[in-house]
Design an enzyme around this catalytic site. Structure first.
Site, mmCIF file in Angstrom:
data_model
loop_
_atom_site.group_PDB
_atom_site.id
_atom_site.type_symbol
_atom_site.label_atom_id
_atom_site.label_comp_id
_atom_site.label_asym_id
_atom_site.label_seq_id
_atom_site.Cartn_x
_atom_site.Cartn_y
_atom_site.Cartn_z
ATOM 1 N N LYS A 66 0.835 -1.201 0.000
ATOM 2 C CA LYS A 66 0.000 0.000 0.000
ATOM 3 C C LYS A 66 0.870 1.251 0.000
ATOM 4 C CE LYS A 66 -3.685 -0.260 2.257
ATOM 5 N NZ LYS A 66 -4.677 -0.497 3.302
ATOM 6 N N ARG A 112 -3.294 3.028 8.578
ATOM 7 C CA ARG A 112 -3.622 1.740 7.957
ATOM 8 C C ARG A 112 -2.399 0.829 7.907
ATOM 9 N NH1 ARG A 112 -8.325 2.520 4.362
ATOM 10 N NH2 ARG A 112 -8.806 4.731 4.163
ATOM 11 N N GLY A 171 -8.231 -6.602 4.262
ATOM 12 C CA GLY A 171 -9.140 -6.710 5.389
ATOM 13 C C GLY A 171 -8.633 -7.510 6.567
ATOM 14 N N MET A 185 -5.872 -6.953 8.517
ATOM 15 C CA MET A 185 -5.256 -6.194 9.602
ATOM 16 C C MET A 185 -6.074 -4.934 9.876
ATOM 17 S SD MET A 185 -1.202 -6.811 8.868
ATOM 18 C CE MET A 185 -1.331 -6.512 7.107
ATOM 19 N N ARG A 230 -3.755 -1.210 -6.144
ATOM 20 C CA ARG A 230 -3.024 -2.474 -5.967
ATOM 21 C C ARG A 230 -3.486 -3.421 -7.048
ATOM 22 N NH1 ARG A 230 -6.152 -4.074 -0.360
ATOM 23 N NH2 ARG A 230 -8.238 -4.307 -1.237
ATOM 24 N N HIS A 239 -16.068 -7.136 1.531
ATOM 25 C CA HIS A 239 -15.141 -8.113 2.095
ATOM 26 C C HIS A 239 -15.473 -9.523 1.624
ATOM 27 C CE1 HIS A 239 -13.941 -11.011 5.285
ATOM 28 N NE2 HIS A 239 -12.826 -10.327 5.240
ATOM 29 N N SER A 249 11.761 -42.615 -7.829
ATOM 30 C CA SER A 249 10.589 -41.775 -7.635
ATOM 31 C C SER A 249 10.387 -41.576 -6.136
ATOM 32 C CB SER A 249 9.349 -42.426 -8.254
ATOM 33 O OG SER A 249 8.216 -41.612 -8.066
ATOM 34 N N CYS A 258 6.092 -38.728 -6.593
ATOM 35 C CA CYS A 258 4.732 -39.231 -6.800
ATOM 36 C C CYS A 258 3.883 -39.155 -5.539
ATOM 37 C CB CYS A 258 4.761 -40.665 -7.331
ATOM 38 S SG CYS A 258 5.560 -41.846 -6.229
ATOM 39 N N TYR A 272 10.295 -35.139 -13.456
ATOM 40 C CA TYR A 272 8.838 -35.023 -13.525
ATOM 41 C C TYR A 272 8.240 -34.973 -12.131
ATOM 42 C CZ TYR A 272 8.597 -40.044 -12.399
ATOM 43 O OH TYR A 272 8.709 -41.262 -11.780
#
Length: 873
Positions: A22, A92, A101, A103, A330, A446, A755, A822, A842
């Site tokens: 912010k 803020r 929302g 904090m 933002r 919200h 694996s 896996c 993979y």
């Protein structure tokens, strides 16, 4: 000493780690010459100092921000604490990663009795002055003094009822003066503005650790070490009169991604009224009708910001007496479908490239293409209509509180959380709800923003319902009463509320989604396979882009009703001959299933794990099942119970399972290999191209691998000779015990692939039973003993270290070994990034996670984020 306080003209958007998102954006907008009320920022580093000092502000901080405050006063032409020319502030939070929302915020800071009267005289608007004062007292008491806000709401409602005031707008200046007096009797309120500011800065820092902030960080994998900045900004007022207002807008539609300016405004209202959803706002186009010049300035500003940031922006603005101010910008929260459309459209528009587009889409948002939608052909009993805040279809039992939602969800029930409006305190209930329905609030409230961020179906601003949370009822304008426990369905794409369960269709893809996936495939290195045990699962996985099967759990083929008794009979056999008879029957099941699997996965690798689970998982437990199997194998129930008792284990997950079955009962492995290889040979003869990988589970040393491999090699040779067919195959092992990973260099010469079975590897490394860990892991997370559930996201410090040692040491011994994962971690984006960095070939995950993994693998390859090795443990 590091600089702790920055003015808005001293930073930029690149300073978000120091100034928070912010604050960095306020600085950036200031540098762009946009009308931003001036102010200063206390850094995130100061927040960390605050906590390290035991929740105490640094000694010189007040001196530093007083210097900044003097500059702000000159810039704004007013003075903080001066009754004749008062300057008020908003205080803020602002974390480096957006936490909307979660904090605390305090508005109108700097008011006391004397200053409120001075503000009334200066503005000539005592109603506005005392409305602002009562808001400040209530907010300060709630956030700083921790007085229950409900007490103030109750007093206000009681006063309005007594004096015939239906709405807040009916309250006049004297009414608000009276409310201020009532409020001040409820709380010991500090009159000194400088004391108010000091306490407010502390309170914002402390809000970093509120329960809702902790839950949000846990949900979004945000490090608790980041801290929050504090933004102290001169106040401007949307509730000054009819020529004032507050609004929230998005440069594109956050639900659909459509390239169309989208927003909402409330006239004569403060900004928190819009965000909190306590009134239902008007479309932003209403501003064009009432104040066309202001609308034009807003429109030009949003276009400038989107082009500058090269992303869809969520902006907050205020109009005071016809003058336009920017309060925040933002990157906007958006639905999964919107995130994909926006990313792809921006590539086509030349704003970003393919690699940037991939980084704009959360892997978890991809699931929005995989979730069900309301069947358009289904009959709908529509009882109410609200705003379509977050798309998708959801059915569940009605609950009226976040606590009820958690209780019912823990009991396995899908729930719809029904509220007048949600607040950040409801986050734990929203997290587990299938859908969210609110009476008040708009598309930027919200409930809407949080639901979209979580991918939860939501309807807001459903004004045709009157929701009474105390009574547990929601009543429509037609008098239909929905009660606690009733089943309703929400269509988050149309805003319709329906009674009962409504049919849904499977999630549909889109051209934009497929194009994004094609970019992911082009830019990723990791292959993505699927964990699939049936032809149906395999077909779905291939349809979703799987490049093979990374784990076929052969035992799952025997759990079906028509097969389980034959499996039980084999386990309960008391001789090799008896066992072999049942194995011959099981071989047919195994062969036929594998043949279909090879056909579906034609040309792609299929990694088949030999029988792994403890045998007791197959055995009957009820008397009825014992009697059925006893009759099937022609033995007495007493004899069957005796065998079951003999097979029982104290710790089965570390007991008689995995390759230990091959050692003790080699005939089981022989059956499996002959059936699987026979299916591959038959598939080859039928013109398919099977690529078989046989995986040995739960090994601890190389001698086990050699023994089981000798069985595999012998059976393969026999089948190939009998079938007169050569098949393409590899033999490898699962790496799921710590000893296997520590001895990977010795295993390497005996295998062609490794694996990592990270479910068991995590279990054995931690000493946590994954079946029982749910009893204590929530407490561990709450006490910060662990950063995240290690069964959801891979523990990179310990389990990851074992994997790293295994890969590096085996690769140094033997070149060309293939490596994969896996476990369930194969579908977790954070774990996928680690696998990419480690150099695995993979990942393998459930079929519906395949598109998620494809995106995450691409992000790991193109994104700048380093591997996170975890916290200090």
């Amino acid at each position: 000493m590091a600089k702790r306080v920055y003015l808005f003209n001293e930073g930029s958007k690149d300073d978000r780690d120091l100034l928070g998102g912010k604050g960095a954006n306020l600085c950036e907008m200031t540098s762009l010459g946009l009308p931003v009320p001036f102010g200063f920022i206390v850094t995130t580093h100061t927040c960390r100092e605050f906590f390290q000092a035991g929740n105490k502000l640094p000694t010189l901080l007040e001196q530093e921000y007083r210097v900044a405050l003097d500059i702000v006063e000159k810039k704004m032409g007013a003075r903080f604490g001066d009754p004749e020319n008062p300057l008020l502030f908003s205080v803020r939070s602002g974390a480096p990663i957006s936490m909307p929302g979660m904090m605390n915020t305090i508005l109108n800071l700097g008011l006391n009795d004397e200053i409120a009267e001075g503000l009334a005289q200066k503005t000539g608007n005592p109603r506005f002055a005392y409305d602002s004062y009562r808001r400040f007292i209530q907010m300060f008491a709630d956030v700083v003094l921790e007085v229950d806000a409900k007490r103030f709401e109750e007093e206000l409602e009681a006063y309005k009822a007594e004096h015939g005031k239906a709405l807040d707008v009916d309250m006049q200046a004297d009414d608000w003066r009276n409310i201020v007096a009532i409020y001040k009797r409820l709380v010991d309120f500090p009159e000194d503005p400088f004391e108010q500011l000091k306490l407010a800065v502390q309170a914002v820092f402390l809000s970093w650790h509120t329960p809702r902030a902790n839950v949000y960080r846990e949900m979004n994998n945000i490090s608790e070490t980041l801290g929050t900045a504090v933004n102290v900004q001169a106040m401007v007022y949307g509730n000054f009169g009819d020529d004032s207002g507050s609004g929230v807008a998005f440069t594109r539609n956050p639900s659909t991604g459509e390239r169309k300016f989208f927003g909402e405004i409330l006239f004569n209202a403060a900004g928190e009224d819009v965000v909190a959803g306590i009134r239902t706002p008007l479309p932003v186009e209403a501003l064009q009708e009432r104040m066309p010049d202001v609308y034009d300035e807003l429109y030009k500003t949003q276009a400038l910001l989107e082009k500058h940031y090269r992303d869809m922006q969520d902006i907050e603005f205020t109009i005071q007496e016809g003058r336009f101010y920017m309060l925040q910008t933002r990157s906007g929260k958006r639905t999964g479908r919107a995130s994909v459309k926006i990313a792809v459209d921006m590539v086509r528009e030349g704003l970003i490239n393919e690699r940037e587009a991939l980084m704009r889409v959360s892997p978890d948002h991809v699931e929005s293409f995989l979730h069900p939608m309301i069947d358009p052909a289904a009959k709908r009993d529509i009882v109410a209509t609200g705003l379509p805040a977050s798309p998708g279809g959801a059915t569940g039992q009605v609950v009226f509180s976040a606590e009820e939602a958690e209780q019912e969800a823990d009991a396995g029930n899908a729930v719809i959380l029904v509220r007048r409006e949600t607040t950040p305190e409801d986050i734990h209930g929203m997290k587990v709800a299938a859908g969210i329905l609110t009476e008040l609030g708009g598309m930027t409230s919200h409930a809407a923003v949080v639901a979209r961020g979580m991918g939860v179906c939501a309807i807001t601003g459903c004004g045709t319902l009157h929701i009474d949370t105390a009574e547990g009822t929601a009543t429509t304008t037609d008098g239909i009463v929905i009660r606690r426990g009733d089943v309703i369905t929400l269509d988050g794409s149309s805003g319709e509320v329906m009674l009962g369960e409504i049919a849904k269709t499977e999630a549909s893809s889109s051209d934009d989604f497929q194009e994004l996936l094609s970019w992911a495939d082009k830019h990723r290195r990791l292959k993505v396979r699927a964990n699939a045990d049936t032809p149906e699962d395999a077909a779905r996985a291939r349809e979703l882009g799987a490049e093979g099967i990374g784990l076929c759990r052969t035992e799952h083929m025997f759990f079906e009703a028509g097969r389980i008794n034959e499996m039980r009979a084999m386990i309960l056999s008391e001789s090799v001959e008896e066992r072999q008879r049942h194995l011959d029957t099981l071989a047919t099941f195994q062969h036929d299933d594998m043949l279909e699997l090879f056909k579906v996965m034609d040309g792609l690798p299929v990694t088949v794990r030999l029988l792994d689970p403890p045998l007791h998982e197959f055995l009957p437990h009820s008397d009825e099942d014992v009697e059925v199997i006893a009759e099937h194998i022609n033995k007495s129930p007493q004899a069957v119970r005796a065998i079951i008792a003999d097979l029982s284990e104290v710790n089965p997950m570390l007991g008689f399972r995995g390759c230990r079955l091959s050692v003790v009962y080699p005939e089981i492995t022989e059956m499996q290999v002959r059936a699987i290889v026979g299916a591959a040979a038959d598939a080859t003869q039928a013109g398919y191209r099977p690529f078989l990988e046989i995986m040995i589970p739960l090994v601890v040393n190389v001698r086990e691998v050699r023994l089981v491999t000798s069985i595999i090699d012998r059976c393969i040779a026999e089948v190939q000779q009998a079938k007169r067919t050569s098949i393409n195959y590899r033999v490898g092992t699962m790496m799921e015990t710590p000893r296997a990973t520590l001895g990977a260099d010795r295993l390497a010469p005996e295998v062609e692939f490794m694996s990592f079975g990270t479910n068991d590897l995590t279990q054995m490394t931690y000493g946590f039973s994954r079946d029982d860990a749910g009893k204590f892991i929530p407490k561990y997370l709450g006490e910060k003993l662990i950063d995240m559930d290690p069964f959801i996201s891979l523990d990179q410090r310990a389990v990851g270290r074992l994997m790293t040692m295994a890969v590096q040491e085996s690769r140094a011994r033997v070149k060309g070994i293939k490596y994969g994962i896996c476990g369930e971690h194969g579908g977790d984006p954070r774990s996928i990034r680690f696998c990419h960095e480690l150099g695995l070939d993979y990942v393998s995950c459930s079929p519906f996670r395949v598109p998620v993994a494809r995106i995450a693998a691409a992000q790991a390859n193109v994104g700048p984020d380093p591997v996170d090795w975890g916290g200090d443990d």
